[in-house]
Design a protein around this motif. Structure first.
Motif, mmCIF file in Angstrom:
data_model
loop_
_atom_site.group_PDB
_atom_site.id
_atom_site.type_symbol
_atom_site.label_atom_id
_atom_site.label_comp_id
_atom_site.label_asym_id
_atom_site.label_seq_id
_atom_site.Cartn_x
_atom_site.Cartn_y
_atom_site.Cartn_z
ATOM 1 N N ASN A 79 -9.062 13.022 4.626
ATOM 2 C CA ASN A 79 -8.118 13.211 3.534
ATOM 3 C C ASN A 79 -6.714 13.351 4.108
ATOM 4 O OD1 ASN A 79 -10.315 13.214 1.784
ATOM 5 N ND2 ASN A 79 -10.576 15.413 1.970
ATOM 6 N N VAL A 80 -5.842 12.400 3.772
ATOM 7 C CA VAL A 80 -4.500 12.321 4.344
ATOM 8 C C VAL A 80 -3.471 12.600 3.245
ATOM 9 C CG1 VAL A 80 -2.846 10.814 5.521
ATOM 10 C CG2 VAL A 80 -5.292 10.590 6.007
ATOM 11 N N ARG A 81 -2.497 13.463 3.571
ATOM 12 C CA ARG A 81 -1.401 13.780 2.649
ATOM 13 C C ARG A 81 -0.073 13.549 3.353
ATOM 14 N NH1 ARG A 81 -4.727 17.590 3.212
ATOM 15 N NH2 ARG A 81 -3.337 19.006 4.294
ATOM 16 N N THR A 82 0.821 12.826 2.706
ATOM 17 C CA THR A 82 2.160 12.610 3.250
ATOM 18 C C THR A 82 3.175 12.663 2.109
ATOM 19 O OG1 THR A 82 1.977 10.204 3.025
ATOM 20 C CG2 THR A 82 1.379 11.150 5.170
ATOM 21 N N GLY A 83 4.415 12.869 2.479
ATOM 22 C CA GLY A 83 5.528 12.804 1.532
ATOM 23 C C GLY A 83 5.754 14.097 0.786
ATOM 24 N N LYS B 129 4.803 11.803 -3.053
ATOM 25 C CA LYS B 129 3.573 12.291 -2.429
ATOM 26 C C LYS B 129 2.493 11.219 -2.452
ATOM 27 C CE LYS B 129 4.513 17.035 -3.448
ATOM 28 N NZ LYS B 129 3.964 18.339 -3.647
ATOM 29 N N VAL B 130 1.823 11.079 -1.321
ATOM 30 C CA VAL B 130 0.718 10.137 -1.193
ATOM 31 C C VAL B 130 -0.491 10.918 -0.687
ATOM 32 C CG1 VAL B 130 -0.141 8.079 -0.017
ATOM 33 C CG2 VAL B 130 2.262 8.212 -0.691
ATOM 34 N N GLN B 131 -1.606 10.766 -1.377
ATOM 35 C CA GLN B 131 -2.864 11.365 -0.936
ATOM 36 C C GLN B 131 -3.879 10.248 -0.824
ATOM 37 O OE1 GLN B 131 -4.108 14.566 -3.475
ATOM 38 N NE2 GLN B 131 -2.200 15.661 -3.254
ATOM 39 N N LYS B 132 -4.487 10.129 0.349
ATOM 40 C CA LYS B 132 -5.502 9.104 0.564
ATOM 41 C C LYS B 132 -6.795 9.780 0.977
ATOM 42 C CE LYS B 132 -2.572 5.275 2.009
ATOM 43 N NZ LYS B 132 -2.404 4.203 2.976
ATOM 44 N N ASN B 133 -7.875 9.336 0.379
ATOM 45 C CA ASN B 133 -9.202 9.783 0.750
ATOM 46 C C ASN B 133 -9.889 8.581 1.374
ATOM 47 O OD1 ASN B 133 -12.146 10.042 0.378
ATOM 48 N ND2 ASN B 133 -11.577 12.018 -0.476
ATOM 49 N N MET C 36 -1.028 7.896 15.355
ATOM 50 C CA MET C 36 -2.400 7.446 15.142
ATOM 51 C C MET C 36 -2.455 6.586 13.887
ATOM 52 S SD MET C 36 -5.878 9.666 14.555
ATOM 53 C CE MET C 36 -5.472 10.723 15.903
ATOM 54 N N ARG C 37 -3.030 5.376 14.030
ATOM 55 C CA ARG C 37 -3.199 4.467 12.899
ATOM 56 C C ARG C 37 -4.675 4.429 12.546
ATOM 57 N NH1 ARG C 37 -0.924 0.540 10.165
ATOM 58 N NH2 ARG C 37 0.869 0.123 11.457
ATOM 59 N N ILE C 38 -4.978 4.733 11.285
ATOM 60 C CA ILE C 38 -6.346 4.690 10.792
ATOM 61 C C ILE C 38 -6.546 3.337 10.138
ATOM 62 C CG2 ILE C 38 -8.022 5.758 9.234
ATOM 63 C CD1 ILE C 38 -6.070 8.279 9.427
ATOM 64 N N GLU C 39 -7.450 2.552 10.717
ATOM 65 C CA GLU C 39 -7.717 1.219 10.200
ATOM 66 C C GLU C 39 -9.099 1.204 9.558
ATOM 67 O OE1 GLU C 39 -7.136 -1.403 13.509
ATOM 68 O OE2 GLU C 39 -5.069 -0.754 13.780
ATOM 69 N N THR D 185 -1.249 -2.641 3.829
ATOM 70 C CA THR D 185 -1.275 -1.188 3.956
ATOM 71 C C THR D 185 -2.450 -0.606 3.187
ATOM 72 O OG1 THR D 185 0.204 -0.953 2.062
ATOM 73 C CG2 THR D 185 1.214 -1.006 4.256
ATOM 74 N N MET D 186 -3.234 -1.451 2.553
ATOM 75 C CA MET D 186 -4.416 -0.982 1.833
ATOM 76 C C MET D 186 -5.447 -0.485 2.839
ATOM 77 S SD MET D 186 -3.648 -1.263 -1.278
ATOM 78 C CE MET D 186 -5.231 -0.881 -1.991
ATOM 79 N N GLY D 187 -5.997 0.693 2.586
ATOM 80 C CA GLY D 187 -7.045 1.202 3.440
ATOM 81 C C GLY D 187 -6.574 1.650 4.798
ATOM 82 N N GLN D 188 -5.285 1.875 4.962
ATOM 83 C CA GLN D 188 -4.768 2.311 6.248
ATOM 84 C C GLN D 188 -3.879 3.525 6.057
ATOM 85 O OE1 GLN D 188 -2.749 -0.915 8.155
ATOM 86 N NE2 GLN D 188 -4.629 -1.971 8.669
ATOM 87 N N ALA D 189 -3.708 4.259 7.135
ATOM 88 C CA ALA D 189 -2.778 5.385 7.135
ATOM 89 C C ALA D 189 -2.229 5.519 8.551
ATOM 90 C CB ALA D 189 -3.482 6.665 6.705
ATOM 91 N N VAL D 190 -1.004 5.998 8.657
ATOM 92 C CA VAL D 190 -0.376 6.238 9.952
ATOM 93 C C VAL D 190 -0.011 7.717 10.014
ATOM 94 C CG1 VAL D 190 1.563 5.691 11.460
ATOM 95 C CG2 VAL D 190 0.511 3.893 10.078
ATOM 96 N N LEU D 191 -0.431 8.364 11.100
ATOM 97 C CA LEU D 191 -0.171 9.786 11.311
ATOM 98 C C LEU D 191 0.600 9.977 12.613
ATOM 99 C CD1 LEU D 191 -3.716 11.141 10.446
ATOM 100 C CD2 LEU D 191 -1.682 11.236 9.005
ATOM 101 N N PRO D 192 1.925 10.091 12.535
ATOM 102 C CA PRO D 192 2.686 10.329 13.764
ATOM 103 C C PRO D 192 2.611 11.802 14.160
ATOM 104 C CG PRO D 192 4.168 10.164 11.893
ATOM 105 C CD PRO D 192 2.784 9.908 11.374
ATOM 106 N N GLY D 193 2.656 12.051 15.462
ATOM 107 C CA GLY D 193 2.796 13.417 15.958
ATOM 108 C C GLY D 193 1.573 14.301 15.869
ATOM 109 N N VAL D 194 0.365 13.730 15.839
ATOM 110 C CA VAL D 194 -0.840 14.558 15.818
ATOM 111 C C VAL D 194 -1.005 15.206 17.191
ATOM 112 C CG1 VAL D 194 -3.355 14.562 15.562
ATOM 113 C CG2 VAL D 194 -1.957 13.135 14.063
#
Length: 179
Positions: free
Chosen positions: A68-72, A76-80, A105-108, A117-126
């Motif tokens: 579960n990813v939250r950004t903004g 706000k963007v929430q991706k499950n 980190m890029r989740i593919e 960008t469908m089905g992907q998320a980018v998490l900088p600084g983990v």
């Protein structure tokens, strides 16, 4: 709307240097753009607070079945992202990230190809991105092997599969008693 409540196995921690990275990114865009360069002094005044809020709004939780990813903070963007759809977790270091001692980190996922960008998320600084990646991939593999709860857990909890099993046993007993 909040994401569905699930057990959180682990949460990603984000490096406190991340707002500096966001600031450098924004300043680079302003510097390159023709109309943005005059706004650089204003961005030095307001940008720090904006990027701090951006950093505070980030989150990533690993649950038994999904990421579960939250950004903004403004948008706000929430991706499950279901674990069984994750194909790769790529860890990247660009020159600015490397200078700050960070990585991204890029989740593919299946269905989220290049240019999409469908089905992907980018998490900088983990923090400990490689450790977090390994934990997510271990949980994904456990779901794939059937060791961890899968997407059918809700059905099991509702008792539907138990009812189907009992009905099949009843049919089987009737068939064997007629033989």
């Amino acid at each position: 709307r909040a994401m569905r409540e699930e057990e959180i196995l682990v949460s990603a921690e984000f490096d406190p240097r991340l707002p500096t990275y966001f600031m450098l990114q924004a300043l680079l865009v302003l510097l390159i753009s023709l109309f943005g360069a005059p706004l650089i002094p204003l961005w030095f005044i307001f940008g720090k607070a904006i990027h701090r809020r951006q950093y505070e709004a980030m989150g990533c939780d690993l649950t038994p079945r999904s990421l579960n990813v939250r950004t903004g903070f403004l948008f706000k963007v929430q991706k499950n992202i279901p674990l069984d759809k994750i194909t790769d977790l790529a860890v990247n270091e660009g020159p600015v990230l490397r200078y700050l001692g960070l990585c991204s980190m890029r989740i593919e996922t299946a269905g989220g190809g290049n240019g999409s960008t469908m089905g992907q998320a980018v998490l900088p600084g983990v923090v400990d991105a490689l450790g977090f990646r390994d934990r997510v991939l271990d949980q994904r593999d456990a779901v794939a092997r059937g060791i961890a709860p899968s997407a059918s857990t809700d059905v099991v909890e509702d008792g539907v599969l138990v009812e189907i099993r009992d009905t099949l046993k009843n049919i089987e007993s009737h068939l064997t008693s007629r033989s």
